[in-house]
Design an enzyme around this catalytic site. Sequence first.
Site, mmCIF file in Angstrom:
data_model
loop_
_atom_site.group_PDB
_atom_site.id
_atom_site.type_symbol
_atom_site.label_atom_id
_atom_site.label_comp_id
_atom_site.label_asym_id
_atom_site.label_seq_id
_atom_site.Cartn_x
_atom_site.Cartn_y
_atom_site.Cartn_z
ATOM 1 N N MET A 88 0.366 -1.091 0.096
ATOM 2 C CA MET A 88 -0.109 -0.320 -0.428
ATOM 3 C C MET A 88 0.697 1.234 0.326
ATOM 4 S SD MET A 88 -3.289 -1.454 3.006
ATOM 5 C CE MET A 88 -4.064 0.555 2.544
ATOM 6 N N HIS A 89 -0.031 2.326 0.255
ATOM 7 C CA HIS A 89 0.442 3.872 0.077
ATOM 8 C C HIS A 89 1.837 4.558 -0.714
ATOM 9 C CE1 HIS A 89 -0.779 2.726 4.020
ATOM 10 N NE2 HIS A 89 0.560 2.260 4.537
ATOM 11 N N ASP A 101 -2.677 -4.946 0.532
ATOM 12 C CA ASP A 101 -2.047 -6.407 0.903
ATOM 13 C C ASP A 101 -2.534 -6.907 2.617
ATOM 14 O OD1 ASP A 101 -1.058 -4.497 2.083
ATOM 15 O OD2 ASP A 101 1.404 -4.915 2.082
#
Length: 479
Positions: free
Chosen positions: A77-78, A233
Amino acid sequence: MYLGLDLGTSGLKGVLIDDAQRIVAEATTPLSVSRPHSGWSEQVPADWLSAAGNVIDAIAAECDMASVRAIGLSGHMHGATLLDASGNVLRPCILWNDTRAYAQAAQMDADPKWREITGNIVFPGFTAPKIAWVRAQEPDIYAQIDKVLLPKDYLRLWLTGEAVSEMSDAAGTSWLDTGARDWSDTLLAETGLSRSAMPRLVEGSAPSGTLRAELQSRWGFGSNVIVAGGGGDNAASAVGVGVVRPGEAFVSLGTSGVLFAACEAYRPDAASAVHTFCHALPDTWHQMGVILSATDSLNWYAGLTGTDAATLSGELGDLTGPGSALFLPYLGGERTPHNDARIRGALTGIEHATDRPAGTRAVMEGVAYAVRDSFDALRATGTEIDTLIAVGGGSRSNYWLRLIATVLDLPIQVPAEGDFGAAFGAARLAMMAAGDGGPDIATRPDIARVVAPQPELHDDFMAAHARYRDTYQALKDLT
């Protein structure tokens, strides 16, 4: 059949499951991370496409892909993947564990509207502060931004030609109104962006597009292969192990460490540094504590000692109580509960008797204490954990699981042989998106064994945990 692809930090994994959710094929291609400066962490998005191609090549060599109905996506992520108006990548993707934007994150977090709208602290690793960093440090690149995509959603763009994300991953950008499950125009404007720079949003179990004809013919897929929204995830891993109801949780020992608990409603508590995100399923949310370096810490120590993590774990005997050496796993800062991008790790209390196994125990104990910090933070928000299941590569170490069970004073369930991680969860989401009835999403994997805590050692480890917290504070005072 249904294909799940998980874009991990260290590799891209694919699993192919049949209608009974049995894994019939799987493949993995490794990926590397570039760290050009302290606190930086980057990957080249073209490498993700090559890895995905290699994984699907390997699976297609074993199986007839014509029967694949849908593909699900998961990923770290991110990450800030920046594209220009022609769809070209403008710079390497700034990853989840990159902390260069700590000053921008602190400035954003000082404005109450960020926490009020997102339900979370603005962490340096989140996407929005990274864009603010690019705006300040790389203005020529910033001026060319047409789309900002999360890593797995760049894979989706390649697969479908569509710029789409889903709620669980979008919640980690600091631009999502997490309660409303929609982009916040107010927060986007704070970084000089508008909704047009964002991907369209769908739920993780909904279709997001169909596979491009070029790729369909490359691998022999049938027509109209659906690509599901998928999940970040951790949300996808939760779907993989059936952690979708209140009281259910998993602990993940991957590159990062996660303590993830499903929630029946949106209940943010940003000040705790607990992440409150949308789940990959409609009308559900989750909370999690995040440790930036879990197996990453053990792999660091393995490199330092010239061996590998499996060898280090295999040298340990029974759990006998905390050692004198103390390790703080803050190799690249920490999230829960400290929200501290500048803190760095430490190995203290070493003595003449500190040999390689003692160092291994210290590293594992440090990660276990960080998990305990997240456990305490989750409980402080009112989230209770009744059942805990282990996932991730580090869960192969029975010693590490017994240590964490003892520190938490909570049994840990270990799934039976098989992969129930993010790629499997993505494949389950693909089943749902295909409209074939889908799996019972609350079904849990068969449990091979339960790792019980050793209650006679709990107080000793909690005393060491208190020393760990004191050492963090002393270290913080020095930085």
